[in-house]
Design an enzyme around this catalytic site. Structure first.
Site, PDB file in Angstrom:
ATOM      1  N   SER A  71      92.377 -43.250  13.507  1.00  9.20           N
ATOM      2  CA  SER A  71      91.384 -43.170  14.312  1.00  9.20           C
ATOM      3  C   SER A  71      90.091 -44.078  14.037  1.00  9.20           C
ATOM      4  O   SER A  71      90.108 -44.223  12.767  1.00  9.20           O
ATOM      5  CB  SER A  71      90.829 -41.801  14.386  1.00  9.20           C
ATOM      6  OG  SER A  71      89.751 -41.317  15.014  1.00  9.20           O
ATOM      7  N   TYR A 117      88.543 -33.409   9.682  1.00  8.51           N
ATOM      8  CA  TYR A 117      89.398 -34.132  10.545  1.00  8.51           C
ATOM      9  C   TYR A 117      89.139 -35.559  10.147  1.00  8.51           C
ATOM     10  O   TYR A 117      90.264 -36.529   9.973  1.00  8.51           O
ATOM     11  CB  TYR A 117      89.165 -33.849  11.915  1.00  8.51           C
ATOM     12  CG  TYR A 117      89.752 -35.022  12.871  1.00  8.51           C
ATOM     13  CD1 TYR A 117      91.269 -34.932  13.348  1.00  8.51           C
ATOM     14  CD2 TYR A 117      89.077 -36.260  13.460  1.00  8.51           C
ATOM     15  CE1 TYR A 117      91.821 -35.728  14.185  1.00  8.51           C
ATOM     16  CE2 TYR A 117      89.932 -37.006  14.289  1.00  8.51           C
ATOM     17  CZ  TYR A 117      91.022 -36.944  14.735  1.00  8.51           C
ATOM     18  OH  TYR A 117      91.721 -37.926  15.367  1.00  8.51           O
TER      19      TYR A 117
HETATM   20  P1  NAD Z   1      96.961 -34.205  22.240  1.00  7.56           P
HETATM   21  O1  NAD Z   1      96.232 -32.754  22.023  1.00  7.56           O
HETATM   22  O2  NAD Z   1      97.325 -34.720  23.156  1.00  7.56           O
HETATM   23  O3  NAD Z   1      97.860 -34.499  20.972  1.00  7.56           O
HETATM   24  C1  NAD Z   1      98.044 -33.887  19.705  1.00  7.56           C
HETATM   25  C2  NAD Z   1      99.488 -33.186  19.540  1.00  7.56           C
HETATM   26  O4  NAD Z   1      99.525 -32.753  18.043  1.00  7.56           O
HETATM   27  C3  NAD Z   1      99.739 -32.018  20.407  1.00  7.56           C
HETATM   28  O5  NAD Z   1     100.299 -32.189  21.729  1.00  7.56           O
HETATM   29  C4  NAD Z   1     100.561 -31.022  19.522  1.00  7.56           C
HETATM   30  O6  NAD Z   1     101.547 -30.971  20.162  1.00  7.56           O
HETATM   31  C5  NAD Z   1     100.434 -31.505  18.321  1.00  7.56           C
HETATM   32  N1  NAD Z   1     100.297 -30.505  17.424  1.00  7.56           N
HETATM   33  C6  NAD Z   1      98.938 -30.191  16.649  1.00  7.56           C
HETATM   34  N2  NAD Z   1      99.254 -29.410  15.789  1.00  7.56           N
HETATM   35  C7  NAD Z   1     100.582 -29.227  15.419  1.00  7.56           C
HETATM   36  C8  NAD Z   1     101.388 -28.599  14.946  1.00  7.56           C
HETATM   37  N3  NAD Z   1     100.925 -27.444  13.844  1.00  7.56           N
HETATM   38  N4  NAD Z   1     102.792 -28.585  14.855  1.00  7.56           N
HETATM   39  C9  NAD Z   1     103.344 -29.509  15.763  1.00  7.56           C
HETATM   40  N5  NAD Z   1     102.346 -30.157  16.513  1.00  7.56           N
HETATM   41  C10 NAD Z   1     101.246 -29.977  16.649  1.00  7.56           C
HETATM   42  O7  NAD Z   1      95.812 -35.262  21.495  1.00  7.56           O
HETATM   43  P2  NAD Z   1      95.624 -36.637  21.367  1.00  7.56           P
HETATM   44  O8  NAD Z   1      94.443 -36.949  21.397  1.00  7.56           O
HETATM   45  O9  NAD Z   1      96.790 -37.437  22.061  1.00  7.56           O
HETATM   46  O10 NAD Z   1      96.088 -36.872  19.791  1.00  7.56           O
HETATM   47  C11 NAD Z   1      97.269 -37.601  19.257  1.00  7.56           C
HETATM   48  C12 NAD Z   1      96.546 -38.395  18.030  1.00  7.56           C
HETATM   49  O11 NAD Z   1      95.713 -39.383  18.558  1.00  7.56           O
HETATM   50  C13 NAD Z   1      96.233 -37.579  16.911  1.00  7.56           C
HETATM   51  O12 NAD Z   1      96.481 -38.102  15.814  1.00  7.56           O
HETATM   52  C14 NAD Z   1      94.691 -37.822  16.840  1.00  7.56           C
HETATM   53  O13 NAD Z   1      94.267 -37.553  15.769  1.00  7.56           O
HETATM   54  C15 NAD Z   1      94.714 -39.186  17.336  1.00  7.56           C
HETATM   55  N6  NAD Z   1      93.339 -39.653  18.038  1.00  7.56           N
HETATM   56  C16 NAD Z   1      92.805 -39.096  19.008  1.00  7.56           C
HETATM   57  C17 NAD Z   1      91.684 -39.430  19.442  1.00  7.56           C
HETATM   58  C18 NAD Z   1      91.025 -39.148  20.928  1.00  7.56           C
HETATM   59  O14 NAD Z   1      89.919 -39.194  21.217  1.00  7.56           O
HETATM   60  N7  NAD Z   1      91.924 -38.362  21.722  1.00  7.56           N
HETATM   61  C19 NAD Z   1      90.904 -40.404  19.129  1.00  7.56           C
HETATM   62  C20 NAD Z   1      91.635 -40.919  17.612  1.00  7.56           C
HETATM   63  C21 NAD Z   1      92.674 -40.552  17.312  1.00  7.56           C
END
Ligand code: NAD
Ligand code: MG
Length: 344
Positions: free
Chosen positions: A236, A249
């Site tokens: 991120s 986080y």
């Molecule tokens: P999202 O909620 O769609 O995806 C996160 C997923 O993590 C969930 O769908 C869930 O299935 C899984 N998860 C969480 N805890 C879990 C557990 N204990 N066991 C199994 N699965 C679990 O959100 P996203 O934003 O697409 O996140 C995906 C990645 O992107 C993450 O690594 C997040 O840190 C990163 N990210 C997101 C953003 C943003 O702005 N959305 C920015 C930077 C990085």
């Protein structure tokens, strides 16, 4: 127009993006007097493929203010307003990952779902992991994978459990007949104004999901990964410029960025590449289930130079590029997508 020159231009165009294609080909076509692709802003390559029209990224997707909304964690993409775009109707494959076998954690929604759809359309079989509460989101993804004629398998379960992480990899290997792409993407993000508000239980939850689970999964996967395999971690912009409300986080995302670089060095002699994706603000369920304060959610993405959040679909091609064999010299790299802000 000289025919050789014409062909040279066309061949060059074939390998370039839509915008450059339109610019390069338009003088040739218009001077020859044939139907101008410039009229509808489409370019046609020598192979007969039609490029997508030019789009202004500023206006491509919703901008803040967003409607206040909150869902119980882990939240469903299907209930977000507006619904995120994971490339369901837009991503077009071109056989870049034909026959590959991919495991994606958090593949039900967000970046993981965008990667899962894109991988299937590029010809890969895909196993996705998610939490049992996310089954309905996962079912939508699995249906899209199968629609491509690819194998799509869902393995729900909690990644905070070491035994489950090992079983997930074993079951994925059995289902796919091997493994050559591992996308460690699942994560936990909860906003806390103060470090004093973070209990040891909450801290442990974040660290277990974001640091231990990738460690357990990569250890279990490594004996199965052949030369040419890839590991991709979702880090991120928080790894580089952490927000005050994401103390726990943000440090896990720094850890992800860091393991990408150390493992890349460790695994290069085995021919296994390790890279990362560093998104900026992206419209996903994580943000509406405690990942942001309501105030920040309403203005989500406003601070990015594009003035809007990204959509998961806008990162799909990055996950494809890092997995594809033609990126064979890229390892230990982190590819950012943050609308002009953030690092790397
Ligand atoms: P999202 O909620 O769609 O995806 C996160 C997923 O993590 C969930 O769908 C869930 O299935 C899984 N998860 C969480 N805890 C879990 C557990 N204990 N066991 C199994 N699965 C679990 O959100 P996203 O934003 O697409 O996140 C995906 C990645 O992107 C993450 O690594 C997040 O840190 C990163 N990210 C997101 C953003 C943003 O702005 N959305 C920015 C930077 C990085
Ligand atoms: Mg989800």
């Amino acid at each position: 127009m000289d025919q050789n020159n014409h062909f040279t231009r066309r061949q060059v165009v074939t390998g370039l993006g839509a915008s450059i294609a339109a610019m390069a080909i338009s003088p040739v076509i218009s001077r020859s007097g044939s139907l101008s692709p410039v009229m509808n802003n489409h370019a046609t390559t020598a192979a007969g493929n039609t490029a997508a029209p030019l789009e202004n990224p500023l206006n491509k997707y919703p901008k803040p203010p967003f409607q206040p909304q909150s869902q119980p964690w882990p939240a469903l993409a299907s209930k977000m307003i507006p619904k995120p775009d994971h490339g369901e109707t837009s991503y077009k494959g071109s056989g870049r990952l034909t026959g590959r076998k991919a495991l994606i954690t958090g593949g039900d929604s967000g970046m993981g779902r965008a990667a899962a759809i894109a991988y299937a359309r590029e010809g890969a079989d895909v196993v996705i992991n998610y939490l049992p509460d996310e089954q309905s989101d996962a079912d939508e993804v699995l249906a899209l994978i199968k629609k491509e004629g690819r194998k799509g398998v869902g393995i729900p379960g909690d990644l905070r459990d070491e035994a489950f992480c090992k079983k997930l990899v074993d079951d994925a290997v059995k289902a796919l007949g091997g493994l050559d792409i591992l996308v460690s993407n699942a994560a936990r993000q909860q906003s806390h104004e103060s470090i004093l508000d973070i209990s040891s239980e909450q801290f442990d939850w974040t660290i277990k999901t974001n640091i231990y689970a990738p460690f357990w999964i990569i250890k279990a996967a490594l004996p199965h990964l052949p030369p040419g395999a890839v590991i991709i971690g979702t880090t991120s912009v928080q790894a580089y410029d952490p927000s005050p409300n994401l103390y726990d986080y943000a440090q896990t995302k720094a850890a992800t960025m860091n393991f990408v670089k150390s493992l890349a060095k460790q695994l290069a002699p085995k021919g296994i590449r390790v890279n990362g994706v560093a998104p900026g603000p992206i419209w996903t369920p994580l943000q509406v289930s405690g990942g942001q304060t309501m105030e920040k959610l309403k203005k989500f993405g406003e601070d990015s130079p594009m003035g809007r959040p990204g959509q998961p679909a806008e990162l799909a091609s990055i996950y494809v590029q890092l997995a594809a064999s033609d990126a064979s010299f890229s390892t230990g790299q982190v590819y950012g997508a943050a609308g002009g802000g953030g690092q790397p």
